[in-house]
Design a protein around this motif. Structure first.
Motif, PDB file in Angstrom:
ATOM      1  N   PHE A  73       0.835  -1.206   0.000  1.00 37.90           N
ATOM      2  CA  PHE A  73       0.000   0.000   0.000  1.00 37.90           C
ATOM      3  C   PHE A  73       0.868   1.253   0.000  1.00 37.90           C
ATOM      4  CE2 PHE A  73      -2.148   3.366   2.379  1.00 37.90           C
ATOM      5  CZ  PHE A  73      -3.247   3.577   1.562  1.00 37.90           C
ATOM      6  N   LEU A  74       1.902   1.281   0.846  1.00 39.00           N
ATOM      7  CA  LEU A  74       2.795   2.436   0.920  1.00 39.00           C
ATOM      8  C   LEU A  74       3.583   2.615  -0.375  1.00 39.00           C
ATOM      9  CD1 LEU A  74       4.145   2.139   4.575  1.00 39.00           C
ATOM     10  CD2 LEU A  74       2.476   3.768   3.694  1.00 39.00           C
ATOM     11  N   ASP A  75       4.019   1.513  -0.957  1.00 37.80           N
ATOM     12  CA  ASP A  75       4.742   1.593  -2.222  1.00 37.80           C
ATOM     13  C   ASP A  75       3.856   2.179  -3.315  1.00 37.80           C
ATOM     14  OD1 ASP A  75       7.014   0.527  -1.072  1.00 37.80           O
ATOM     15  OD2 ASP A  75       6.602  -1.520  -1.749  1.00 37.80           O
ATOM     16  N   LYS A  76       2.613   1.717  -3.354  1.00 40.94           N
ATOM     17  CA  LYS A  76       1.670   2.209  -4.356  1.00 40.94           C
ATOM     18  C   LYS A  76       1.373   3.702  -4.122  1.00 40.94           C
ATOM     19  CE  LYS A  76      -1.113   1.687  -7.839  1.00 40.94           C
ATOM     20  NZ  LYS A  76      -0.601   1.500  -9.164  1.00 40.94           N
ATOM     21  N   ALA A  77       1.228   4.091  -2.862  1.00 43.38           N
ATOM     22  CA  ALA A  77       0.962   5.496  -2.530  1.00 43.38           C
ATOM     23  C   ALA A  77       2.134   6.385  -2.965  1.00 43.38           C
ATOM     24  CB  ALA A  77       0.697   5.649  -1.045  1.00 43.38           C
ATOM     25  N   LYS A  78       3.354   5.912  -2.742  1.00 41.70           N
ATOM     26  CA  LYS A  78       4.530   6.668  -3.153  1.00 41.70           C
ATOM     27  C   LYS A  78       4.589   6.808  -4.675  1.00 41.70           C
ATOM     28  CE  LYS A  78       7.429   5.422   0.782  1.00 41.70           C
ATOM     29  NZ  LYS A  78       8.625   4.688   1.209  1.00 41.70           N
ATOM     30  N   GLU A  79       4.268   5.725  -5.355  1.00 42.15           N
ATOM     31  CA  GLU A  79       4.266   5.739  -6.815  1.00 42.15           C
ATOM     32  C   GLU A  79       3.235   6.734  -7.354  1.00 42.15           C
ATOM     33  OE1 GLU A  79       2.962   2.739 -10.378  1.00 42.15           O
ATOM     34  OE2 GLU A  79       3.937   1.850  -8.631  1.00 42.15           O
ATOM     35  N   LEU A  80       2.041   6.708  -6.789  1.00 42.48           N
ATOM     36  CA  LEU A  80       0.986   7.627  -7.218  1.00 42.48           C
ATOM     37  C   LEU A  80       1.350   9.086  -6.906  1.00 42.48           C
ATOM     38  CD1 LEU A  80      -2.204   5.613  -6.220  1.00 42.48           C
ATOM     39  CD2 LEU A  80      -1.339   6.033  -8.528  1.00 42.48           C
ATOM     40  N   ALA A  81       1.982   9.310  -5.781  1.00 39.57           N
ATOM     41  CA  ALA A  81       2.403  10.666  -5.415  1.00 39.57           C
ATOM     42  C   ALA A  81       3.454  11.181  -6.403  1.00 39.57           C
ATOM     43  CB  ALA A  81       2.945  10.687  -3.999  1.00 39.57           C
ATOM     44  N   ALA A  82       4.373  10.323  -6.795  1.00 39.89           N
ATOM     45  CA  ALA A  82       5.395  10.711  -7.769  1.00 39.89           C
ATOM     46  C   ALA A  82       4.759  11.059  -9.109  1.00 39.89           C
ATOM     47  CB  ALA A  82       6.420   9.597  -7.930  1.00 39.89           C
ATOM     48  N   GLN A  83       3.790  10.271  -9.529  1.00 32.95           N
ATOM     49  CA  GLN A  83       3.093  10.550 -10.788  1.00 32.95           C
ATOM     50  C   GLN A  83       2.353  11.887 -10.717  1.00 32.95           C
ATOM     51  OE1 GLN A  83       0.549   7.187 -11.543  1.00 32.95           O
ATOM     52  NE2 GLN A  83       2.256   5.827 -12.039  1.00 32.95           N
ATOM     53  N   ALA A  84       1.720  12.155  -9.595  1.00 37.38           N
ATOM     54  CA  ALA A  84       0.980  13.408  -9.425  1.00 37.38           C
ATOM     55  C   ALA A  84       1.929  14.605  -9.485  1.00 37.38           C
ATOM     56  CB  ALA A  84       0.216  13.396  -8.103  1.00 37.38           C
ATOM     57  N   ARG A  85       3.105  14.481  -8.864  1.00 38.70           N
ATOM     58  CA  ARG A  85       4.093  15.566  -8.915  1.00 38.70           C
ATOM     59  C   ARG A  85       4.535  15.830 -10.351  1.00 38.70           C
ATOM     60  NH1 ARG A  85       6.075  13.347  -4.128  1.00 38.70           N
ATOM     61  NH2 ARG A  85       7.572  12.072  -5.262  1.00 38.70           N
ATOM     62  N   GLU A  86       4.780  14.761 -11.100  1.00 39.51           N
ATOM     63  CA  GLU A  86       5.209  14.922 -12.494  1.00 39.51           C
ATOM     64  C   GLU A  86       4.136  15.603 -13.321  1.00 39.51           C
ATOM     65  OE1 GLU A  86       6.387  11.123 -14.049  1.00 39.51           O
ATOM     66  OE2 GLU A  86       7.871  10.833 -12.474  1.00 39.51           O
TER      67      GLU A  86
END
Length: 76
Positions: free
Chosen positions: A4-17
């Motif tokens: 869950f945390l890995d997925k959240a980090k991935e989604l946050a990175a995509q949102a920043r980009e």
């Protein structure tokens, strides 16, 4: 829980980009709009305040697009 945390980090990175590219596009469009407004203000004042209008519009454009990517004169 780790997945869950890995997925959240991935989604946050995509949102920043994505957010960064949207901000760049909006800043460039806003800077171009400032140029249009400055041109109209100069026209309405009969060129009396040309230098002051240009100084202010350049400062605003610099804040909106600090990379200097505006092409105000080319886009007329």
């Amino acid at each position: 829980m780790s997945n869950f945390l890995d997925k959240a980090k991935e989604l946050a990175a995509q949102a920043r980009e994505r957010g960064g590219s949207v901000a760049e596009k909006v800043g460039d469009a806003a800077a171009k709009g400032v140029g249009v407004i400055a041109d109209k203000a100069d026209e309405m004042t009969g060129g009396k305040y040309t230098e002051k209008i240009e100084d202010v519009s350049e400062k605003i454009e610099g804040v909106l697009d600090p990379n200097g990517n505006t092409k105000k004169d080319d886009d007329k």
